[in-house]
Design a protein around this motif. Structure first.
Motif, short mmCIF file in Angstrom:
data_model
loop_
_atom_site.label_atom_id
_atom_site.label_comp_id
_atom_site.label_asym_id
_atom_site.label_seq_id
_atom_site.Cartn_x
_atom_site.Cartn_y
_atom_site.Cartn_z
N ARG A 95 0.85 -1.34 -0.09
CA ARG A 95 -0.19 -0.07 0.01
C ARG A 95 0.93 1.47 -0.06
N LEU B 175 1.09 4.03 -2.97
CA LEU B 175 0.70 5.61 -2.80
C LEU B 175 2.00 6.10 -3.07
N MET C 13 -3.24 5.70 5.13
CA MET C 13 -3.12 5.32 3.66
C MET C 13 -4.37 5.25 2.99
#
Length: 140
Positions: free
Chosen positions: A28, A32, A72
């Motif tokens: 993740r 990102l 996140m």
């Protein structure tokens, strides 16, 4: 290996779920485009601690995992998807844990991220299909 008096203490191996959660954090974070340092700063910890979480060396506490999920912008459940163990009855496992681990490892790599982003950018399904066939032929 450490010794405690006359007994030998073997180093503990990380639990497979801790390793899986760490890999999902790394996936993740990389998706990102977030650095370990940026995540660490937001959490108020060192980037070395983030590395330990991502390797599964250190367990991530519940409140810390919740904070990571908030930063996140993803549900906490994301970190447990396809985790080792028994599959839930409503979600049978399509691939084995070793396949999942290999996919997560690849997607967490710089090449995997670039390939995934480029592939998603191809709008024509026929071209994507041809690309999959080419990759399959090269993998043999």
């Amino acid at each position: 290996m450490r010794t405690a008096g006359s007994t030998t203490v073997l180093p503990r191996k990380p639990h497979p779920v801790d390793v899986h959660v760490g890999a999902r954090i790394r996936l993740r974070r990389n998706t990102l485009g977030m650095s370990q340092q940026k995540l660490a700063s937001a959490l108020g910890i060192t980037f070395q601690q983030v590395q330990k979480y991502e390797r599964g060396t250190n367990r991530v506490g519940a409140s810390r995992l919740w904070h990571i999920a908030q930063l996140m912008k993803t549900p906490v459940a994301f970190f447990f998807e396809d985790a080792p163990g028994d599959p839930s009855p409503e979600q049978p496992r399509a691939v084995g844990p070793s396949d999942t681990d290999r996919v997560l490892e690849f997607l967490s790599s710089p090449q995997g991220l670039r390939l995934n982003r480029a592939f998603v950018g191809i709008g024509d399904p026929k071209i994507r299909d041809r690309l999959v066939k080419l990759a399959s032929a090269l993998a043999v």
